[in-house]
Enzyme design. Sequence first.
Site, PDB file in Angstrom:
ATOM      1  N   ARG A   1       0.844  -1.209   0.021  1.00 42.17           N
ATOM      2  CA  ARG A   1       0.021  -0.193   0.166  1.00 42.17           C
ATOM      3  C   ARG A   1       0.799   1.230   0.067  1.00 42.17           C
ATOM      4  O   ARG A   1       0.605   2.083  -0.686  1.00 42.17           O
ATOM      5  CB  ARG A   1      -0.823   0.122   1.239  1.00 42.17           C
TER       6      ARG A   1
ATOM      7  N   LYS B   1     -12.334  14.597   5.605  1.00 38.66           N
ATOM      8  CA  LYS B   1     -13.217  14.011   4.818  1.00 38.66           C
ATOM      9  C   LYS B   1     -14.269  13.298   5.631  1.00 38.66           C
ATOM     10  O   LYS B   1     -13.345  12.304   6.515  1.00 38.66           O
ATOM     11  CB  LYS B   1     -12.655  13.449   3.451  1.00 38.66           C
TER      12      LYS B   1
ATOM     13  N   GLU C   1     -19.502  14.919   2.526  1.00 38.25           N
ATOM     14  CA  GLU C   1     -19.736  13.976   1.431  1.00 38.25           C
ATOM     15  C   GLU C   1     -20.935  13.263   1.638  1.00 38.25           C
ATOM     16  O   GLU C   1     -21.030  12.024   2.193  1.00 38.25           O
ATOM     17  CB  GLU C   1     -18.579  13.190   1.285  1.00 38.25           C
TER      18      GLU C   1
ATOM     19  N   LYS D   1     -18.305  17.505  -1.010  1.00 34.43           N
ATOM     20  CA  LYS D   1     -18.053  16.611  -1.918  1.00 34.43           C
ATOM     21  C   LYS D   1     -19.523  15.799  -2.556  1.00 34.43           C
ATOM     22  O   LYS D   1     -19.992  15.174  -1.591  1.00 34.43           O
ATOM     23  CB  LYS D   1     -17.139  15.433  -1.448  1.00 34.43           C
TER      24      LYS D   1
END
Length: 340
Positions: free
Chosen positions: A46, A136, A177, A219
């Site tokens: 990753r 976020k 979002e 978003k």
Amino acid sequence: MDTALLSQTAAAMLGAGKGLLAADESSATAERRFASIGVECTEANRRAYRNLLFSTAEIERFISGVILFDETIRQRADDGRPFADYLNARGIVPGIKVDGGAKDLALCRGEKVTEGLDGLRERLAGYFELGARFAKWRAVITIGDDLPTGACLAANAHALARYAALCQEASIVPIIEPEVLLDGGHTIERCEEVTEAALRATYEALAVFKVRVEYAILKASMVVSGKACARQAGVDEVAERTVRVLKRTVPAAQPGVVFLSGGQSDLAATAHLNAMASMPALPWVLSFSYSRALQNPALATWKGQAGNTRAAQDAFHHRARMNGLASRGKWTPEAEKRPA
Ligand code: 13P
């Protein structure tokens, strides 16, 4: 709440011709993406993959900020610097996903509420120390026969607003979002109705919890036909319906709206953004905050092989450049063929 810093961060995130790279896939999502290319999903892999994306040459021309995952903000670039410092030095604002994921909403079968408010104040302070300047939180809204329920919209709007208030208190710009999923056989009309309801609930909650929309970024999911719907709306219809809903619900005081790609094809995500950004006299900056639509070709090219790094970076650079053009309404299908 340092309003000068919040303004400065939001302005940097919404720089002309640039958008955000969502690289905040949770470990479970990363597992699925890596499985699709037959690569083992280890921490080292990753890190190597994120390093490949972040170190792509000249990417700061099109990418203004990167959303990191908790693991990633604690990892280092090949040159030994923490990723947040590395990105910052390249003029890219580091951000962080802070939600704890969407969990089943009690008594509401088939619906989710995003968790993670407990201890969030302390976590935000820690992320600020690590260099994050925006955050976020993703809420998930499913369209079904009797879905979404009012309970789902209210619970998610409440959580988004509580999260956003905590972010602003910590001088971190919240990305809000509320994602309406494109899965299902619903029509685009139904998607428009649900998206409007979700945004209305969200902005009402933001007002209740004193969130200053001047220092927040939405978003948004685009208004599209359900994936399994027989009639798939064209680019202009998606653009018109999406902007209509945004105009009805998003205050002009908010500086920007960035879109998620949500499972749209890479080209559709670019074409839709381009059509919206071409519209005259919009009150906010429109741009992208894509994960899949920016990363798909790079991931498929990389395949976990160090020897493919350069080709994968070229693929990422290309999609970032195309979406950068789209955010200015300057993309054309022919641009896809022109070399950088
Ligand atoms: P997609 O662009 O792949 O939908 O991901 C964006 C994102 O960050 C969803 O939360």
